[in-house]
Design an enzyme around this catalytic site. Structure first.
Site, PDB file in Angstrom:
ATOM      1  N   SER A 140      39.262  50.038  49.207  1.00 34.64           N
ATOM      2  CA  SER A 140      40.461  50.762  49.543  1.00 34.64           C
ATOM      3  C   SER A 140      40.353  51.304  51.087  1.00 34.64           C
ATOM      4  O   SER A 140      39.375  51.601  51.535  1.00 34.64           O
ATOM      5  CB  SER A 140      40.588  52.147  48.655  1.00 34.64           C
ATOM      6  N   TYR A 153      37.402  59.863  44.513  1.00 29.58           N
ATOM      7  CA  TYR A 153      37.920  58.453  44.636  1.00 29.58           C
ATOM      8  C   TYR A 153      37.330  58.033  45.902  1.00 29.58           C
ATOM      9  O   TYR A 153      37.007  56.615  45.993  1.00 29.58           O
ATOM     10  CB  TYR A 153      39.532  58.303  44.762  1.00 29.58           C
TER      11      TYR A 153
HETATM   12  N1  LIG Z   1      47.661  50.018  44.380  1.00 24.64           N
HETATM   13  C1  LIG Z   1      47.005  50.655  45.351  1.00 24.64           C
HETATM   14  O1  LIG Z   1      47.555  51.124  46.442  1.00 24.64           O
HETATM   15  C2  LIG Z   1      45.416  50.254  45.889  1.00 24.64           C
HETATM   16  C3  LIG Z   1      44.880  50.717  47.037  1.00 24.64           C
HETATM   17  C4  LIG Z   1      43.598  50.707  47.138  1.00 24.64           C
HETATM   18  C5  LIG Z   1      42.774  50.300  46.187  1.00 24.64           C
HETATM   19  N2  LIG Z   1      43.254  49.940  44.963  1.00 24.64           N
HETATM   20  C6  LIG Z   1      42.345  49.546  43.878  1.00 24.64           C
HETATM   21  O2  LIG Z   1      42.856  48.337  43.198  1.00 24.64           O
HETATM   22  C7  LIG Z   1      42.375  48.549  41.945  1.00 24.64           C
HETATM   23  C8  LIG Z   1      43.582  48.069  40.890  1.00 24.64           C
HETATM   24  O3  LIG Z   1      44.270  48.925  40.762  1.00 24.64           O
HETATM   25  P1  LIG Z   1      45.960  48.854  40.779  1.00 24.64           P
HETATM   26  O4  LIG Z   1      46.547  49.230  41.901  1.00 24.64           O
HETATM   27  O5  LIG Z   1      46.271  47.547  40.450  1.00 24.64           O
HETATM   28  O6  LIG Z   1      46.119  49.948  39.621  1.00 24.64           O
HETATM   29  P2  LIG Z   1      46.820  49.694  38.174  1.00 24.64           P
HETATM   30  O7  LIG Z   1      48.086  48.782  38.048  1.00 24.64           O
HETATM   31  O8  LIG Z   1      46.785  50.964  37.550  1.00 24.64           O
HETATM   32  O9  LIG Z   1      45.487  48.790  37.550  1.00 24.64           O
HETATM   33  C9  LIG Z   1      44.436  49.186  36.873  1.00 24.64           C
HETATM   34  C10 LIG Z   1      43.413  48.497  35.835  1.00 24.64           C
HETATM   35  O10 LIG Z   1      42.495  48.997  35.652  1.00 24.64           O
HETATM   36  C11 LIG Z   1      42.475  48.846  34.393  1.00 24.64           C
HETATM   37  N3  LIG Z   1      41.394  49.751  33.849  1.00 24.64           N
HETATM   38  C12 LIG Z   1      41.553  51.369  34.048  1.00 24.64           C
HETATM   39  N4  LIG Z   1      40.375  51.719  33.432  1.00 24.64           N
HETATM   40  C13 LIG Z   1      39.751  50.771  32.728  1.00 24.64           C
HETATM   41  C14 LIG Z   1      38.653  50.865  31.743  1.00 24.64           C
HETATM   42  N5  LIG Z   1      37.706  51.737  31.605  1.00 24.64           N
HETATM   43  N6  LIG Z   1      38.010  49.686  31.472  1.00 24.64           N
HETATM   44  C15 LIG Z   1      38.974  48.534  32.027  1.00 24.64           C
HETATM   45  N7  LIG Z   1      39.676  48.489  32.867  1.00 24.64           N
HETATM   46  C16 LIG Z   1      40.162  49.495  33.267  1.00 24.64           C
HETATM   47  C17 LIG Z   1      43.653  49.026  33.889  1.00 24.64           C
HETATM   48  O11 LIG Z   1      43.599  48.384  32.600  1.00 24.64           O
HETATM   49  P3  LIG Z   1      43.821  49.161  31.204  1.00 24.64           P
HETATM   50  O12 LIG Z   1      44.311  50.443  31.201  1.00 24.64           O
HETATM   51  O13 LIG Z   1      44.615  47.994  30.106  1.00 24.64           O
HETATM   52  O14 LIG Z   1      42.273  49.182  30.762  1.00 24.64           O
HETATM   53  C18 LIG Z   1      44.472  48.107  34.914  1.00 24.64           C
HETATM   54  O15 LIG Z   1      44.463  46.674  34.546  1.00 24.64           O
HETATM   55  C19 LIG Z   1      41.735  49.607  41.585  1.00 24.64           C
HETATM   56  O16 LIG Z   1      40.369  49.569  42.093  1.00 24.64           O
HETATM   57  C20 LIG Z   1      42.360  50.644  42.674  1.00 24.64           C
HETATM   58  O17 LIG Z   1      41.355  51.605  43.048  1.00 24.64           O
HETATM   59  C21 LIG Z   1      44.794  49.826  44.614  1.00 24.64           C
END
Ligand SMILES: NC(=O)c1ccc[n+]([C@@H]2O[C@H](COP(=O)([O-])OP(=O)(O)OC[C@H]3O[C@@H](n4cnc5c(N)ncnc54)[C@H](OP(=O)(O)O)[C@@H]3O)[C@@H](O)[C@H]2O)c1
Length: 245
Positions: A140, A153
């Site tokens: 991130s 985080y």
């Molecule tokens: N969106 C942003 O602005 C941003 C920026 C920087 C980095 N990121 C990173 O991108 C990655 C994906 O996040 P996103 O933005 O796509 O958010 P999101 O839409 O909330 O997706 C998060 C995903 O992680 C899964 N997850 C959470 N806890 C889990 C567990 N215990 N076991 C298995 N799966 C789990 C969720 O699936 P289930 O709940 O179905 O298990 C969901 O598919 C993360 O690592 C986040 O830190 C995002």
């Protein structure tokens, strides 16, 4: 898309956001995808969308090492190999340290850091036996800069980069490749993982105004996966044009 057709990519956190969108882009480019997350209904719907020949769904909680082993085994059994794994599952429970949200600290570390290690532990033997494989990590902007509410985080996302850099050096010997993508604000469900109500509202407002679509991230993954075997894309740092920090 060059070098992607028929590649097998395992994706954690594939039930929403960046993982789901990346699966769509990879399948469009000809890849097969193994989708892992806890919300199996969401994964099944995505398999329906992508086609059962191209995608499989597996319920996995990444905090449980044996479930990640089961996910990797199922992906390899179904498609015969694993060319890349996107270690993407994560959450972002922003709050000041003084609030002592111990359960959220534990969960953030368990998912964002230990989940990544468990995924690696499961997939590395498969890739090493193949003599090839690409591990793709999601850090991130918060893995590059710190903010007052983001200590835990950021610790996990700096940690992901540390794991990736050590891994990059370890897997040279057998041709393994390592990529880290570090996005800024991207429109997903991530702000919903914030439990401090005031911060959750502020982040939801900020994301509504500034976040870029998930396909910006997915295109970064496609770029990294599409490189020939002798090209190792190590780091991609991306922000919305309007994002200051
Ligand atoms: N969106 C942003 O602005 C941003 C920026 C920087 C980095 N990121 C990173 O991108 C990655 C994906 O996040 P996103 O933005 O796509 O958010 P999101 O839409 O909330 O997706 C998060 C995903 O992680 C899964 N997850 C959470 N806890 C889990 C567990 N215990 N076991 C298995 N799966 C789990 C969720 O699936 P289930 O709940 O179905 O298990 C969901 O598919 C993360 O690592 C986040 O830190 C995002």
């Amino acid at each position: 898309m060059e070098n992607i057709a028929e590649k097998v990519v395992a994706i954690t956190g594939a039930s929403s956001g960046l993982g789901a969108e990346t699966a769509r882009h990879l399948v469009r480019a000809g890849a097969k995808v193994a989708l892992g997350a806890r919300r199996k209904d969401r994964l099944d719907a995505l398999v329906d969308e992508l086609g059962a020949d191209n995608a499989m769904a597996f319920r996995v909680d990444v905090t449980k090492r044996e479930e990640l082993q089961g996910f990797v085994d199922a992906a390899r059994d179904r498609f015969g190999r694993i060319d890349a794994m996107l270690h993407n599952a994560g959450l972002m429970p922003f709050a000041p340290l003084a609030e002592n949200r111990h359960d959220e600290w534990d969960q953030c570390i368990d998912v964002n850091l230990k989940g990544v290690l468990y995924g690696l532990g499961a997939v590395l033997p498969v890739m090493q036996a193949q003599g090839a494989g690409q591990n793709i990590f999601v850090s991130s902007v918060a893995g590059h800069v710190c903010t007052p509410i983001g200590a835990v985080y950021s610790a996990t996302k700096f940690g992901v980069r540390a794991i990736a850099e050590s891994l990059r050096q370890e897997v040279k010997a057998w041709g393994g490749r390592v990529t880290v993508l570090s996005p800024g604000a991207v429109a997903t469900e991530l702000p919903q993982s914030i439990r401090n109500e005031e911060i959750a509202k502020a982040m939801a407002d900020y994301y509504a105004e500034a976040a870029i679509p998930a396909d910006a991230f997915a295109r970064g993954v496609v770029y990294a996966v599409s490189q020939p075997e002798d090209v190792d894309i190590n780091e991609i740092l991306m922000r919305p044009t309007s994002q200051q920090m």
